[in-house]
Write an enzyme that holds these catalytic residues in place. Structure first.
Site, PDB file in Angstrom:
ATOM      1  NE  ARG A  19      -2.119  -2.049   3.498  1.00  0.00           N
ATOM      2  CZ  ARG A  19      -2.915  -2.094   4.788  1.00  0.00           C
ATOM      3  NH1 ARG A  19      -3.569  -1.695   4.932  1.00  0.00           N
ATOM      4  NH2 ARG A  19      -1.381  -2.591   5.160  1.00  0.00           N
ATOM      5  CG  MET A  20       2.323   2.956   3.607  1.00  0.00           C
ATOM      6  SD  MET A  20       2.939   4.641   3.426  1.00  0.00           S
ATOM      7  CE  MET A  20       4.023   5.809   4.530  1.00  0.00           C
ATOM      8  CG  ASP A  39       5.413  -6.365  -4.138  1.00  0.00           C
ATOM      9  OD1 ASP A  39       5.459  -5.910  -3.380  1.00  0.00           O
ATOM     10  OD2 ASP A  39       5.322  -7.621  -4.061  1.00  0.00           O
ATOM     11  CG  ASN A 104       7.557   2.416  10.195  1.00  0.00           C
ATOM     12  OD1 ASN A 104       8.046   3.393  10.386  1.00  0.00           O
ATOM     13  ND2 ASN A 104       6.003   1.803  10.248  1.00  0.00           N
ATOM     14  CB  SER A 130       4.068   9.908   9.320  1.00  0.00           C
ATOM     15  OG  SER A 130       3.058   9.668   9.956  1.00  0.00           O
ATOM     16  N   GLY A 132       0.261   7.262   5.628  1.00  0.00           N
ATOM     17  CA  GLY A 132      -0.606   6.263   5.665  1.00  0.00           C
ATOM     18  C   GLY A 132      -0.702   6.106   3.609  1.00  0.00           C
ATOM     19  CE  LYS A 182       6.044   6.553  10.365  1.00  0.00           C
ATOM     20  NZ  LYS A 182       6.098   5.667  10.644  1.00  0.00           N
ATOM     21  CG  ASN A 186       5.139   5.423  14.151  1.00  0.00           C
ATOM     22  OD1 ASN A 186       4.487   6.662  14.092  1.00  0.00           O
ATOM     23  ND2 ASN A 186       4.307   4.292  13.543  1.00  0.00           N
ATOM     24  CD  GLU A 189       0.167   6.261  14.511  1.00  0.00           C
ATOM     25  OE1 GLU A 189      -0.477   5.306  14.678  1.00  0.00           O
ATOM     26  OE2 GLU A 189       0.507   7.416  13.959  1.00  0.00           O
TER      27      GLU A 189
END
Length: 313
Positions: A19-20, A39, A104, A130, A132, A182, A186, A189
């Site tokens: 997704r990212m 990938d 991460n 960051s 998402g 980061k 988080n 967060e």
């Protein structure tokens, strides 16, 4: 004209098209950069090709398709997968090439990897990222660690991925500092999410008032001192599913909260982040022996009734 378009285009490899990674690659393409994606999932490679990128079916072919000095961006899960990928690239890249770890990773692992790369004349940059699933549209916040000259050479990439040319990104210090920053991000967060969840839960349990939680969230979003993008997302979720029906009370963690709590050894008290982490761990025990024992203790010392659970079928 596309707002992310920059005057300087670069060619880079993107490893990890989840997704990212896929969204970041697409934003780079929109900004005029050339992306070669890899990938293990062939469907992910095909999807990126449909957006204008080229793809490679192996790390070796990805490296071969890039001109020196090469730039390779990693967007893969922290831990063994990153280690395996970093080790494989170490044997494929040449002096002067750069690897950017945008995942991460634990900053201690980053320091170890950077040391191995420096010994081969390779640059290693850590980019805490960051944003998402909204990053493609809004841009990504990036906390970057690495050699100052190396980061400066990569500026066109960061400018394209960021919300603005000079907003939402920056070199925060030497290698390791990006992932460290980061990690703390988080951890914060975790605490914010826990506070919102607890507050809305208290509102939901005050049945006398029959509060509309979505309405309350909408009110808080404007003018309130607790307004934030996280509150926007929370309010949106409450609008879609006011009772959270069908959602299991299980909250995962990807590691950064634990690492942040471990850094309290610096002598900094972090009770909110620590308790928010413990609440996530607690959410995973659907047959809590701890809670059962607590109920038994209350019965032993105070005669408080024990609620029996229905028989398992």
């Amino acid at each position: 004209m596309n707002k992310t378009k920059r005057s300087t285009s670069m060619k880079l490899g993107m490893i990890g098209l989840g997704r990212m990674g896929a969204n970041m690659a697409e934003r780079l393409l929109r900004g005029g950069h050339h992306v070669v994606g890899f990938d293990p999932n062939a469907a992910a490679r095909t999807a990126l090709e449909a957006k204008g990128a080229t793809s490679a079916d192996a790390l070796a072919s990805l490296v071969q398709s890039l001109e020196a000095p090469r730039v390779v961006w990693l967007m893969v899960p922290a831990g063994k997968i990153t280690d395996d990928t970093v080790d494989a690239l170490l044997a494929l890249l040449a002096p002067g090439d750069t690897v950017i770890d945008g995942g991460n990773s634990n900053y201690k692992d980053t320091l170890r990897r950077a040391k191995a790369y420096a010994g081969k004349g390779l640059a290693y940059v850590d980019c805490g990222t960051s944003g998402g699933v909204w990053g493609l549209q809004e841009g990504y916040s990036m906390m970057i660690g690495g050699d100052e000259a190396v980061v400066a050479a990569l500026r066109p990439i960061f400018e394209t991925l960021a919300p603005g040319k000079d907003a939402g990104w920056g070199r925060v210090g030497p290698v390791g500092s990006g992932h460290f920053t980061k990690m703390v991000h988080n951890g914060i967060e975790y605490g914010m999410m826990q506070a919102y969840a607890e507050g809305f839960s208290i509102l939901q349990h005050k049945t006398d008032f029959a509060l509309d939680l979505h309405q309350v969230g909408e009110i808080w979003r404007t003018g309130s001192v607790v307004r934030s993008w996280l509150l926007d997302l929370t309010t949106d979720a409450l609008g879609k599913n006011p009772t959270m029906a069908g959602i299991a009370p299980y909250v995962a963690d990807s590691g950064e909260g634990r690492w942040t709590v471990n850094e309290a050894e610096l002598g900094v008290a972090a009770p909110v982040i620590t308790l928010s982490l413990l609440e996530r761990l607690r959410s995973r025990d659907d047959d809590s022996f701890t809670d059962k024992l607590l109920a038994a203790m209350r019965n032993e010392f105070g005669g408080h009734p024990i609620k029996t659970e229905p028989p398992k079928v």
